[in-house]
Design an enzyme around this catalytic site. Structure first.
Site, PDB file in Angstrom:
ATOM      1  N   GLY A   1     -16.729   0.322  -3.023  1.00 44.67           N
ATOM      2  CA  GLY A   1     -17.411   1.610  -2.877  1.00 44.67           C
ATOM      3  C   GLY A   1     -18.708   1.730  -3.654  1.00 44.67           C
TER       4      GLY A   1
ATOM      5  N   LEU B   1     -21.399  -0.133  -3.615  1.00 42.63           N
ATOM      6  CA  LEU B   1     -22.612  -0.395  -2.842  1.00 42.63           C
ATOM      7  C   LEU B   1     -23.048   0.784  -1.980  1.00 42.63           C
ATOM      8  CD1 LEU B   1     -21.919  -4.090  -1.801  1.00 42.63           C
ATOM      9  CD2 LEU B   1     -23.778  -3.286  -3.277  1.00 42.63           C
TER      10      LEU B   1
ATOM     11  N   GLY C   1     -23.861   3.438  -3.302  1.00 38.31           N
ATOM     12  CA  GLY C   1     -24.826   4.109  -4.176  1.00 38.31           C
ATOM     13  C   GLY C   1     -24.299   5.379  -4.809  1.00 38.31           C
ATOM     14  N   LYS C   2     -23.056   5.731  -4.529  1.00 43.99           N
ATOM     15  CA  LYS C   2     -22.536   7.009  -5.031  1.00 43.99           C
ATOM     16  C   LYS C   2     -22.372   7.040  -6.549  1.00 43.99           C
ATOM     17  CE  LYS C   2     -18.612   6.792  -2.777  1.00 43.99           C
ATOM     18  NZ  LYS C   2     -17.264   7.186  -2.291  1.00 43.99           N
TER      19      LYS C   2
ATOM     20  N   SER D   1     -13.073  -5.162   0.976  1.00 44.52           N
ATOM     21  CA  SER D   1     -14.018  -4.468   0.095  1.00 44.52           C
ATOM     22  C   SER D   1     -15.457  -4.932   0.292  1.00 44.52           C
ATOM     23  CB  SER D   1     -13.609  -4.644  -1.379  1.00 44.52           C
ATOM     24  OG  SER D   1     -14.121  -3.587  -2.162  1.00 44.52           O
ATOM     25  N   PRO D   2     -15.955  -4.906   1.538  1.00 45.43           N
ATOM     26  CA  PRO D   2     -17.339  -5.332   1.798  1.00 45.43           C
ATOM     27  C   PRO D   2     -18.373  -4.410   1.168  1.00 45.43           C
ATOM     28  CG  PRO D   2     -16.416  -4.286   3.744  1.00 45.43           C
ATOM     29  CD  PRO D   2     -15.280  -4.461   2.772  1.00 45.43           C
ATOM     30  N   LEU D   3     -17.939  -3.245   0.702  1.00 44.42           N
ATOM     31  CA  LEU D   3     -18.852  -2.309   0.045  1.00 44.42           C
ATOM     32  C   LEU D   3     -18.702  -2.351  -1.472  1.00 44.42           C
ATOM     33  CD1 LEU D   3     -18.509   0.721   2.489  1.00 44.42           C
ATOM     34  CD2 LEU D   3     -20.401  -0.908   2.312  1.00 44.42           C
TER      35      LEU D   3
ATOM     36  N   TYR E   1       0.839  -1.195   0.000  1.00 44.08           N
ATOM     37  CA  TYR E   1       0.000   0.000   0.000  1.00 44.08           C
ATOM     38  C   TYR E   1       0.878   1.250   0.000  1.00 44.08           C
ATOM     39  CZ  TYR E   1      -3.915  -3.094   1.339  1.00 44.08           C
ATOM     40  OH  TYR E   1      -4.867  -4.074   1.391  1.00 44.08           O
TER      41      TYR E   1
END
Length: 320
Positions: A209, A211, A213-214, A204-206, A53
């Protein structure tokens, strides 16, 4: 925040982990300091990073905050090795020499003599798995890591590594991508980990990013999808295949008077094989949105609807 046992080990981690992919690149020292403080105050313990990273910059930033914002003993520190950076391009390096030299460099950057959990970040097709496993064993026996595991490996490699380490060290965890937009681990990795008593960390549970909704209408200028070094990371989930799942999450959120982010994390919290979901936020405000998901409870009918619309395709040999 709930603390969960990591597989069959004695290590306990918070059910939400703090991801640091953007630290020292998109997330500066001020935002990182605030994130770490808010996370620990909310009861979080698992801090996830990697030597890759920001080419070690995320580890350096964490190291500068440990002992200042939070005591080293108050966090479960997880880092990863096995991704080599080079002028001609990066690649996998899970050789014993490559892994152990990377671990030593990580410890220097983090300012600690050990990490609580050390993972091999990606499979290396050029290194025998037995050699990779020997580096994991040495990391534990030398005291540089308390527990070890794999990340982004297929089910057969998880099972084989667990077998090779079974007599002494043990394979504590596997870290894999998992969300309503990516449920592929349910075919092989999740059954293997469950049967062998290996903890599962979901990165990355979203859905990178998506999920939140953006991206339903456009790509915000300050989002990862607009970032020159992360646009390719988000792009796979911006197509029509993901849209139905995103819309279902948004509809559920509207009915429950909460955010799509909270629905996505609440769904994953109910997946009992998952020990911890690692949320990476660019800002402290974004992280606070994830921490708020602890208060959201999903009705059974919504859980069933989300399960159905996001179900992974199964074929031979998982289903005939």
């Amino acid at each position: 925040m709930e603390q969960r046992q990591l597989g069959r080990t004695g290590l306990r981690v918070s059910h939400l982990g703090l991801g640091t992919l953007t630290w020292s690149r998109d997330t500066d020292e001020h935002e990182a300091r605030e994130q770490l403080r808010d996370f620990v105050e909310a009861g979080g313990t698992l801090v996830d990073t990697s030597a890759s990273y920001a080419d070690g910059g995320a580890e350096e930033l964490i190291g500068s905050l440990l002992g200042d914002v939070v005591a080293r003993e108050d966090v479960v520190l997880c880092t990863k090795a096995g991704v080599r950076s080079a002028a001609s391009g990066g690649g996998a390096d899970a050789s014993r020499g490559g892994l152990l030299s990377t671990l030593d460099a990580s410890l220097r950057r983090l300012g600690t003599d050990h990490v609580d959990l050390w993972l091999v970040q990606v499979p290396d097709p050029h290194t025998p798995l037995s050699e990779t496993v020997s580096a994991l064993r040495l990391a534990v026996t030398s005291g540089r890591a308390r527990y070890v595991g794999l990340s982004n490996h297929p089910g057969w490699q998880v099972a084989r590594a667990a077998t090779l380490l079974a007599d002494d060290v043990g394979l504590a965890a596997v870290e894999v991508e998992y969300s309503l937009l990516e449920r592929g681990i349910e075919r092989e990795v999740l059954p293997a980990a469950t049967d062998l008593g290996i903890g599962v960390l979901a990165w990355s549970p979203l859905g990178r990013g998506v999920l939140t909704g953006k991206y339903r209408r456009t790509i915000p200028a300050d989002s990862r999808a607009a970032s020159p070094h992360l646009a390719g990371f988000v792009q796979p989930y911006l197509g029509s295949q993901s849209l139905a799942v995103v819309e279902a999450v948004a509809t559920a959120a509207s009915g429950l008077d909460c955010t799509p982010l909270e629905v996505a994390l609440a769904w994953l919290r109910l997946r009992t094989p998952i020990t911890s979901s690692i949320v990476g936020a660019r800002t402290a405000a974004q992280l606070r949105g994830s921490l708020a998901a602890d208060d959201v409870e999903l009705p059974e009918e919504i859980v069933r609807a989300l399960d159905e619309i996001s179900a992974p395709q199964l074929g031979y040999p998982e289903r005939r």
